[in-house]
Motif scaffolding. Structure first.
Motif, short mmCIF file in Angstrom:
data_model
loop_
_atom_site.label_atom_id
_atom_site.label_comp_id
_atom_site.label_asym_id
_atom_site.label_seq_id
_atom_site.Cartn_x
_atom_site.Cartn_y
_atom_site.Cartn_z
N UNK A 1 0.81 -1.22 0.00
CA UNK A 1 0.00 0.00 0.00
C UNK A 1 0.84 1.26 0.00
N UNK A 2 2.16 1.12 0.20
CA UNK A 2 3.08 2.26 0.32
C UNK A 2 2.78 3.12 1.54
N UNK B 1 -9.54 -15.18 -4.06
CA UNK B 1 -8.11 -15.29 -4.30
C UNK B 1 -7.33 -14.15 -3.65
N UNK B 2 -6.02 -14.35 -3.55
CA UNK B 2 -5.17 -13.37 -2.87
C UNK B 2 -5.07 -12.06 -3.64
N UNK C 1 -5.47 -8.41 -2.02
CA UNK C 1 -4.59 -7.24 -2.19
C UNK C 1 -5.39 -6.04 -2.67
N UNK C 2 -6.41 -6.28 -3.54
CA UNK C 2 -7.26 -5.19 -4.03
C UNK C 2 -8.01 -4.56 -2.86
N UNK C 3 -8.48 -5.36 -1.90
CA UNK C 3 -9.18 -4.85 -0.72
C UNK C 3 -8.25 -4.01 0.14
N UNK D 1 -6.42 3.52 0.39
CA UNK D 1 -6.79 4.74 -0.34
C UNK D 1 -7.91 5.49 0.36
N UNK D 2 -8.92 4.75 0.87
CA UNK D 2 -10.04 5.39 1.56
C UNK D 2 -9.55 6.12 2.81
N UNK D 3 -8.69 5.47 3.58
CA UNK D 3 -8.20 6.09 4.82
C UNK D 3 -7.39 7.35 4.51
N UNK D 4 -6.57 7.29 3.48
CA UNK D 4 -5.78 8.47 3.12
C UNK D 4 -6.69 9.59 2.62
N UNK D 5 -7.67 9.24 1.76
CA UNK D 5 -8.54 10.27 1.19
C UNK D 5 -9.41 10.92 2.26
N UNK D 6 -9.81 10.14 3.28
CA UNK D 6 -10.70 10.67 4.31
C UNK D 6 -9.95 11.37 5.43
#
Length: 842
Positions: free
Chosen positions: A419-420, A463-464, A468-470, A476-481
């Protein structure tokens, strides 16, 4: 001729110098010609005889014939120096005095003194005495101890110095009387050599007149003695009859020699290890003296100890030769050590080598100055320097890449690769920093922890890659919010965290958490599949009493998140002290169990086992009980399931075994003759690789112990460790019984393979015996199997007399149960054993 004339003629013609002296004043009353010749122009008749005597002998003459001499009619003599004039030359005379009879006229007393010339003899004696005195002084000052062995007279002399250097009292006799006794004072390593040397001395062997050895000093330490001797008298067969010699303490010299040898050895080792060669060159000659390492450096196969200097100079690289010659010239002018580095082509193989050169002048006090120097091969060092230069150039060429890689590494060390986002390490550092800043500025810090609900189901269903997509979607949601100064991180797996700063109410934080949940719940698409996720959130703030540091916020938010997950999916929980109390309560049974183990609260109880036919004491089963603080005891059912879940049964089993063996040893030492102990052995304990080692340390006596193992866990299927432990248990003299037999699925083959000493029928089979013929048939079959295999049968759960009678009739060997005896603490069991001992002796 009258008698007087005759006496006078005798005195006058006597070869002795004779004088008659007045005892009162020592005046010469008469003297013959010989005395007058000796005392010519010094003493005349009527003058004192002291005028012709040495000043140091005046008192001696007075003592001889003066008024205080006490001489009467006896004759006395002494040695005096007489001279014809005061300045000498003095002659030694032997003076003999005789008192003459007193005359009838009452004249003063007179003495007749005879003077015998002993000058030559006396001077020889004085010369010999002076020589002997000088010799004694020389021996004392030189530290030489003199010894004299006279084998003809068997007299042995040892000087004071000889005794002193060995620490003996000079005035006391030596502490030995025979050679063999003295040899015991010689160092054991030198004793045979010294004894042999003495025997060779006695036959005159000159090679053994001088030798060195060690002898014990009077205070106990060893001293080195240098013994030198020579024969001075011989027997007729030319064997030495008398040997005189000297001993000298050479301990300091020997220690110095040993130190020098050790130093030389270390120096040689250092030179050999470092491969440094040493050479020496007299300036006025062309010859160089060198050690073998110089030959190795220059490639001289003949390894000469000396060679022409030109031989070495011809090997030096032409570009370096002039510089080396200049350095040598500067050495002569400046007289300071000079160093240089040059190249040589070795003589034997022509290889190019780099040599380091250090030289200095040395003046030994003669006219010939020497150049002393060392050479050592530094080819590898030069190559290493060249490699380092090359490596430096390569390093400088890569600096840009390394700097860029450094920043990448630092970023990777503090960030999640997927996720960087910052990772947990970054989160902890940042949270500690922000808490510190908040304490100074008056602001407050909150920490939210997020956990994606049922994340494992996403991985298993889609699948894994979908997982990873989740995770990327959640990041991204946490950063945007988040606000501009919030800090978002992924702390591991499907867990995330966010540091939030706030000022007053915490209600806004809960509102923020709900908005985050709503945003996270929006549909996701993956491979044409749409699905939704939810998240549980735990929130901790600095509103709670107590500590509010970074570690506390992490711990409290973690507890809040666990509480949220326990309530179901999509829950938000704000930390409160009640959550900690609930968590602590959930932990209490485990903590109490651990504390009980640490405090040795698990103690053994003992239940007797009796022979079925005679009801004589047969054995003692050891059972574990938990001793509570109120004095009560917990049954195994209250702790075994929890202990097994926490993998603590091994510790409890080991503690009970140790205590039981101590009690058994105590009973045996007090003469109670206790029977064999039996203990349950858990499956984990049986498969413990350290079990046998711990049993070996207990030094068990054969016949002391029996292990009871559950039928259902080991007979048919055993791992390698359990099988090995079973074999070793038997070798230690420990019996094996099968516990709860009849409740498992053991095959006859498994029973034959293990070959236990006893089978213990389970209480579930024993209880129905009084009213069930079917149960009696089953138990009878078990007993017959045991009899066939020569295995002792034990029945537990004997609760009534009817149980005991039925089991005895069926052929059971040993009975155990409440009808016979309940489990007893150690003190009660000791009392039972003591009562049985008294009954047996009655």
């Amino acid at each position: 001729m009258s008698d007087a004339e005759l006496a006078f003629a005798v005195v006058e013609n006597s070869p002795l110098a004779i004088a008659v002296l007045d005892l009162a004043g020592l005046k010469v009353l008469a003297a013959n010609q010989n005395f007058k010749a000796l005392a010519l122009q010094v003493v005349l008749e009527g003058q004192s005889i002291l005028n012709c005597l040495h000043e140091d002998d005046h008192q001696r003459m007075k003592d001889l014939v003066g008024p205080a001499s006490g001489l009467s009619d006896k004759q006395a003599r002494l040695e005096l120096r007489l001279a014809p004039h005061p300045d000498g030359p003095w002659r030694w005379m032997l003076a003999s005095a005789t008192i003459l009879p007193e005359s009838s006229e009452g004249e003063p007393g007179r003495a007749l003194v005879y003077f015998t010339d002993i000058d030559a003899q006396k001077r020889r004696e004085l010369l010999e005495s002076e020589r002997a005195q000088r010799w004694d002084y020389a021996l004392v000052s030189s530290g030489l101890g003199v010894w004299d062995h006279n084998y003809r007279t068997q007299e042995f002399f040892y000087s004071q110095t000889w005794r002193t250097l060995r620490g003996y009292d000079p005035a006391s006799p030596v502490p030995f009387s025979r050679t063999q006794e003295w040899l015991q004072l010689v160092h054991p390593e030198d004793r045979d050599h010294v004894a042999h040397a003495i025997e060779r001395q006695k036959v005159g062997d000159p090679d053994y007149m001088n030798f060195e050895y060690r002898e014990r000093h009077a205070d106990g330490h060893w001293i080195w003695i240098e013994c030198r001797g020579d024969a001075v008298e011989y027997f007729p067969d030319r064997r030495p009859a008398r040997i005189i010699g000297t001993d000298q303490d050479i301990t300091e010299r020997k220690n110095a020699e040993a130190l020098l040898a050790h130093t030389r050895q270390r120096l040689e080792m250092a030179l050999a290890t470092s491969k440094i060669g040493i050479f020496e060159h007299v300036r006025n000659s062309s010859i160089v003296y060198a050690d073998p390492r110089i030959s190795e450096i220059y490639g001289f196969d003949d390894r000469p100890e000396s060679f022409e200097i030109r031989r070495a100079l011809d090997l030096i690289h032409p570009d370096d030769l002039k510089r080396i010659m200049t350095i040598s010239e500067n050495l002569i002018v400046n007289r300071e050590p000079m160093t240089a580095e040059f190249r040589v082509y070795r003589e034997n193989d022509g290889a190019l080598r780099h040599v380091r050169h250090l030289i200095r002048l040395y003046n030994s006090g003669t006219d010939d100055e020497k150049v002393i120097g060392i050479n050592w091969d530094v080819t590898e060092e030069v190559r290493l320097r060249q490699d380092l230069v090359t490596a430096k150039q390569l390093a400088e060429a890569r600096n840009f890449e390394l700097d860029r890689a450094k920043s990448d590494i630092e970023h990777a060390a503090l960030h999640d690769y997927l996720t960087s986002l910052p990772n947990r390490r970054f989160l902890e550092d940042e949270l500690e920093r922000r808490v510190g800043v908040a304490a100074k500025t008056g602001t407050k810090v909150a920490l939210m922890q997020f956990d994606v609900d049922d994340f494992k189901a996403v991985n298993s269903t889609y699948g894994h890659a979908a997982g990873d997509r989740v995770l990327r979607h959640t990041a991204r949601v946490l950063v945007d919010m988040s606000k501009h100064n919030d800090f978002v991180s992924r702390v591991g797996g499907d867990e995330f965290a966010m540091i939030v700063s706030y000022e007053d109410e915490t209600g806004k934080l809960e509102q923020m958490a709900r908005r985050l949940q709503l945003e996270l719940a929006k549909p996701l698409s993956f491979d044409d599949v749409r699905f939704r996720i939810s998240a549980s959130i735990g929130l901790a703030t600095q509103e709670n009493e107590g500590e509010s540091d970074a570690a506390s916020l992490l711990r409290e938010s973690d507890l809040a998140l666990k509480s949220a997950k326990a309530k179901g999916q999509g829950q938000i929980v704000v930390y409160s002290p009640d959550i900690r109390a609930t968590h602590t309560t959930d932990r209490m049974p485990s903590d109490r169990l651990m504390q009980a183990i640490d405090q040795d609260d698990f103690v053994p109880f003992y239940q007797p086992q009796y022979e079925a036919g005679t009801l004589e004491l047969h054995g003692i089963e050891t059972l574990a009980r938990w001793r509570h603080a109120d004095g009560s005891f917990g049954e195994p059912a209250s702790f075994i399931p929890l202990a097994q879940s926490l993998n603590l049964m091994n510790m409890i089993d080991a503690s009970i075994l140790s205590q039981a063996l101590e009690d058994h040893s105590h009973w045996r030492e007090t003469g109670l003759n206790p029977p064999r102990l039996s203990l349950n052995l858990s499956p984990h304990r049986l498969s413990d690789p350290a079990l046998i080692t711990s049993l070996q340390k207990m030094d068990l006596s054969a016949g002391t112990l029996t292990f009871e193992l559950l039928e259902s866990i080991f007979l048919d299927e055993q791992d390698d460790v359990s099988a090995y432990n079973l074999r070793q248990i038997r070798r230690l003299g420990i019996n094996i019984d099968v516990d709860d037999f009849g409740t498992g699925y053991t095959s006859i083959i498994g029973l034959l393979k293990v070959a236990p000493n006893g089978l213990k029928i389970a209480r579930e089979l024993v209880a129905p015996l009084p009213h069930s013929h079917e149960q009696r048939a089953i138990v009878k079959s078990i007993i017959e199997i045991g009899k066939t295999l020569n295995i002792k049968i034990i029945a537990e759960g004997v609760e009534t007399r009817q149980h005991a009678r039925i089991l005895t009739d069926l052929g059971c060997d040993v009975l155990q149960g409440y009808w016979l005896a309940r489990p007893l603490p150690a003190q009660a069991m000791e009392s039972l054993l003591r009562r049985k001992t008294v009954e047996a002796s009655a």
